[in-house]
Design an enzyme around this catalytic site. Structure first.
Site, short mmCIF file in Angstrom:
data_model
loop_
_atom_site.label_atom_id
_atom_site.label_comp_id
_atom_site.label_asym_id
_atom_site.label_seq_id
_atom_site.Cartn_x
_atom_site.Cartn_y
_atom_site.Cartn_z
N TYR A 140 72.16 -19.95 64.34
CA TYR A 140 72.63 -19.90 65.74
C TYR A 140 72.70 -18.47 66.26
O TYR A 140 73.29 -18.23 67.31
CB TYR A 140 74.01 -20.54 65.92
CG TYR A 140 74.04 -22.05 65.99
CD1 TYR A 140 72.92 -22.81 65.78
CD2 TYR A 140 75.23 -22.71 66.30
CE1 TYR A 140 72.97 -24.19 65.85
CE2 TYR A 140 75.29 -24.09 66.36
CZ TYR A 140 74.15 -24.83 66.14
OH TYR A 140 74.23 -26.20 66.23
N TYR A 358 72.07 -31.68 73.90
CA TYR A 358 72.10 -30.88 72.68
C TYR A 358 70.83 -31.14 71.87
O TYR A 358 70.46 -32.29 71.65
CB TYR A 358 73.32 -31.29 71.85
CG TYR A 358 73.68 -30.36 70.71
CD1 TYR A 358 73.68 -28.98 70.87
CD2 TYR A 358 74.05 -30.88 69.48
CE1 TYR A 358 74.04 -28.15 69.82
CE2 TYR A 358 74.41 -30.06 68.43
CZ TYR A 358 74.39 -28.69 68.61
OH TYR A 358 74.75 -27.86 67.57
N HIS A 359 70.16 -30.05 71.45
CA HIS A 359 68.91 -30.13 70.69
C HIS A 359 67.72 -30.58 71.54
O HIS A 359 66.77 -31.17 71.02
CB HIS A 359 69.05 -31.01 69.44
CG HIS A 359 69.97 -30.42 68.42
ND1 HIS A 359 70.61 -31.16 67.45
CD2 HIS A 359 70.36 -29.13 68.23
CE1 HIS A 359 71.36 -30.36 66.71
NE2 HIS A 359 71.23 -29.13 67.16
N HIS A 451 68.11 -24.72 71.29
CA HIS A 451 69.55 -24.55 71.51
C HIS A 451 69.86 -23.73 72.75
O HIS A 451 70.70 -22.82 72.71
CB HIS A 451 70.20 -23.90 70.29
CG HIS A 451 70.24 -24.80 69.09
ND1 HIS A 451 69.18 -24.95 68.23
CD2 HIS A 451 71.22 -25.58 68.59
CE1 HIS A 451 69.50 -25.79 67.26
NE2 HIS A 451 70.72 -26.20 67.45
#
Ligand SMILES: *[C@@H]1O[C@H](CO)[C@@H](O)[C@H](O)[C@H]1NC(C)=O
Ligand SMILES: *[C@@H]1O[C@H](CO)[C@@H](O)[C@H](O)[C@H]1NC(C)=O
Ligand SMILES: *[C@@H]1O[C@H](CO)[C@@H](O)[C@H](O)[C@H]1NC(C)=O
Ligand SMILES: *[C@@H]1O[C@H](CO)[C@@H](O)[C@H](O)[C@H]1NC(C)=O
Ligand SMILES: *[C@@H]1O[C@H](CO)[C@@H](O)[C@H](O)[C@H]1NC(C)=O
Ligand SMILES: *[C@@H]1O[C@H](CO)[C@@H](O)[C@H](O)[C@H]1NC(C)=O
Ligand SMILES: *[C@@H]1O[C@H](CO)[C@@H](O)[C@H](O)[C@H]1NC(C)=O
Ligand SMILES: *[C@@H]1O[C@H](CO)[C@@H](O)[C@H](O)[C@H]1NC(C)=O
Ligand SMILES: *[C@@H]1O[C@H](CO)[C@@H](O)[C@H](O)[C@H]1NC(C)=O
Ligand SMILES: *[C@@H]1O[C@H](CO)[C@@H](O)[C@H](O)[C@H]1NC(C)=O
Ligand SMILES: CC(=O)N[C@H]1CO[C@H](CO)[C@@H](O)[C@@H]1O
Length: 513
Positions: A140, A358-359, A451
């Site tokens: 991340y 998300y994703h 992301h």
């Protein structure tokens, strides 16, 4: 154009060519039919040397977890004919889920950390290769290519232990990572309810002049990283009245003027109220305070959305949740928006066919349409998995009736598609430009997305000098902080209608790097 033919010893081809035909779209139905993919496109990147799109998920196609073997499910999508080939990559021993991604000046995709937290992998257009491990394991984090062609990274407590994810820098020619102890991740921490595990994630990094990198978010406190010697940090001011914008968006839509648009995000990664906030940042010299202008909000609040800069400088904002909860489609913001840099206003667009939270990922394609896909990849079976994508066709492709295809200019020839910073670019068009028509050019850097992060993407306006009605010289900046080394799309726009992109390689200033 070479087709992807990996050595069979290293890769396992799971499914071969699957081809898709595309039905015509129009301004009120701008979405292609669904493109089914063999995996969730959590990460996507242009492959600059082939014009294809690399896609990857985790060690599974539709789920993630502890992967001791270090496998990644990947696919290569050819947007020209819709071919999709699916590969399982194991020889690099790198599960490339949740990594930093940067495109370098040779068109290589440099992928660092993630699930296999210390590894670096490189895709050169033909095959994936293992490279040196990072000094600090992470996931991340964000990374960005800088002026001299090296790649800076910082943050990333999602994996490899929590905290102290200071900066380091990768030299792709030497295949060497070097710590920058002066580039601490501490000042950029947000006040996330999830603690440091979340608060150093997904930095909004922008390479700028002379080896500098602006961190414009998601924390409201902004900073300059200087990558010389051991590195150093300078405070760059606060992003106005914004909150921390975790999993928000930031795009450099006019690099020549130092203009960045920042959008949305939420104070915390998960279980938090997203904002619809919008700001324009203006960047001057490295180390100097960044100018902040609050502008009218987006129509929808968004976290986990994506923003894509179009050739004409407008910004396409797609997907996300007004109340982000990972691995769900609850509170999806289904109406995309188009931001106009001239009016500084957002216009709502036809609804998304599928939630993209998300994703999910989004990427400008060389034909000036946008790939929008993914979402889900839960650690358990879940309903938010989207093993598919749609192609979005922006309004500039249609006449004012919204149906008739607009006439696109065609770039006939680029005299010098590989250039050094400071050189001009000579371009010819297939049709003469009439005095009543308005011709502009732009360069949009080829990019990658995962992301919500895409540090490769940026756009530069280029004004043409006409030699005659078909031949044009484009003067380009001498600042590699603006015209970042690497591969770019060059678009010609006739009355606002973009051509297909031609590929331009901007080499870094020093020949040795
Ligand atoms: C798509 O294009 C690639 C590269 O040009 C080629 O190798 C492949 O065979 C094509 N696929 C189809 C189905 O035409
Ligand atoms: C626009 O495209 C949609 C979907 O293909 C189609 O149903 C519709 O008839 C088109 N509209 C016009 C005015 O052609
Ligand atoms: C991924 O999907 C392919 C089919 O598209 C399947 O053959 C393969 O077993 C799947 N692999 C994993 C690890 O999920
Ligand atoms: C651009 O490419 C995409 C992907 O192949 C395709 O769906 C779309 O129709 C193309 N659009 C234009 C305007 O060329
Ligand atoms: C580049 O940055 C370094 C380190 O901060 C500084 O010493 C140097 O003067 C800068 N060069 C220019 C041309 O600004
Ligand atoms: C960089 O850090 C090392 C180790 O702390 C130190 O020995 C060296 O003097 C530093 N270099 C500079 C230019 O500050
Ligand atoms: C912050 O909000 C105040 C009060 O609404 C306003 O006057 C100020 O201009 C805002 N600051 C920025 C940088 O937009
Ligand atoms: C996200 O928030 C939801 C709602 O509170 C919670 O159920 C879930 O466990 C959280 N997920 C993570 C990964 O923090
Ligand atoms: C581009 O055209 C200009 C003006 O005609 C000329 O001076 C220059 O040498 C050309 N550059 C290249 C790389 O062809
Ligand atoms: C423009 O100049 C080039 C190079 O001299 C020539 O090849 C081309 O035909 C000219 N085009 C027009 C429309 O005059
Ligand atoms: C803030 C918000 O809109 N929350 C909603 C998210 O979705 C759930 C389930 O549909 C609602 O109960 C919340 O009110």
């Amino acid at each position: 154009m070479r087709h992807f033919r990996p050595p069979l010893a290293a890769l396992v081809l799971i499914t071969g060519a699957v081809s898709y035909e595309h039905q015509p779209t129009n301004a009120t139905h701008p979405w292609s039919e669904r493109i089914d993919l063999p995996l969730i496109p959590v990460a996507v990147s242009m492959v600059p040397t082939t014009g294809e799109v690399a896609i990857w998920a985790a060690f599974k196609n539709d789920s993630f977890g502890v992967d001791a073997a270090g496998v990644t499910q990947t696919a290569i999508y050819n947007p020209k004919n819709g071919t999709i080939a699916h590969y399982s990559i194991s020889h690099t021993e790198h599960d490339m889920f949740c990594p930093g991604i940067s495109l370098d000046f040779k068109g290589r995709i440099i992928v660092s950390g993630g699930d296999t937290e210390e590894k670096t992998s490189i895709f050169d257009g033909k095959e994936w290769k293992a490279a040196s491990d990072m000094k600090i394991p992470r996931g991340y984090q964000s990374s960005t290519t800088i002026t001299d062609g090296r790649i800076f990274t910082v943050g990333g407590s999602f994996s490899g232990g929590i905290g102290n994810k200071d900066g380091e820098i990768y030299d792709p020619e030497a295949d060497e990572w070097t710590l920058l102890p002066g580039c601490s991740a501490e000042p950029m921490l947000t006040n996330d309810a999830g603690g440091i595990y979340r608060s150093d994630n997904h930095g909004w990094l922008f390479a700028w002049s002379n080896g500098s990198v602006l961190q414009a978010g998601p924390s409201t406190k902004m900073h300059w990283f200087d990558t010389h010697e051991n590195g150093s940090i300078t405070h760059a001011g606060t992003r106005g009245n914004d909150t921390d914008g975790m999993a928000g968006m930031a795009v450099m839509y006019d690099a020549g003027k130092g203009k960045i648009l920042t959008l949305g995000g939420a104070p915390s990664y998960n279980d938090s109220k997203a904002t619809s906030n919008a700001h324009i940042l203006t960047v001057h010299k490295p180390g100097e305070p960044v100018l902040v202008e609050e502008i009218n909000n987006m129509h929808s609040a968004r976290s986990f959305a994506n923003a894509v800069i179009l050739p004409d400088g407008k910004v396409f904002v797609v997907g996300g949740q007004s109340y982000p909860i990972v691995f769900t489609d609850a509170n999806s913001s289904m109406v995309p928006e188009l931001w106009d840099p001239k009016t500084k206003e957002f216009t709502e667009l036809p609804k998304l066919p599928t939630p993209r939270n998300y994703h999910s990922s989004a990427l400008l394609l060389p034909n000036a349409t946008v790939f929008v896909g993914g979402g889900g990849l839960c650690p358990y079976a879940c309903e938010a998995n989207h093993l598919d994508a749609h192609i979005y066709t922006p309004p500039y492709f249609f006449e004012s009736d919204g149906v008739t295809p607009a006439k696109r200019p065609i770039i006939n020839h680029v005299v010098n598609p590989t250039l050094k910073i400071g050189q001009t670019l000579n371009v010819s068009l297939s049709q003469p430009v009439e005095s009543t028509q308005k011709l502009t050019f732009s360069m949009v850097r080829m990019s990658s997305s995962t992301h919500t992060v895409n540090t490769d993407q940026r756009r530069v306006n280029v004004s043409p000098q006409a030699a005659n009605a078909t031949l044009f010289t484009l003067g380009l900046t001498r600042d590699a902080g603006v015209l970042l080394p690497g591969y770019w799309h060059l678009f010609a726009m006739l009355n606002g209608v973009p051509s297909e992109a031609e590929t331009i390689l901007v080499e870094p200033p020093m020949a040795s790097q």
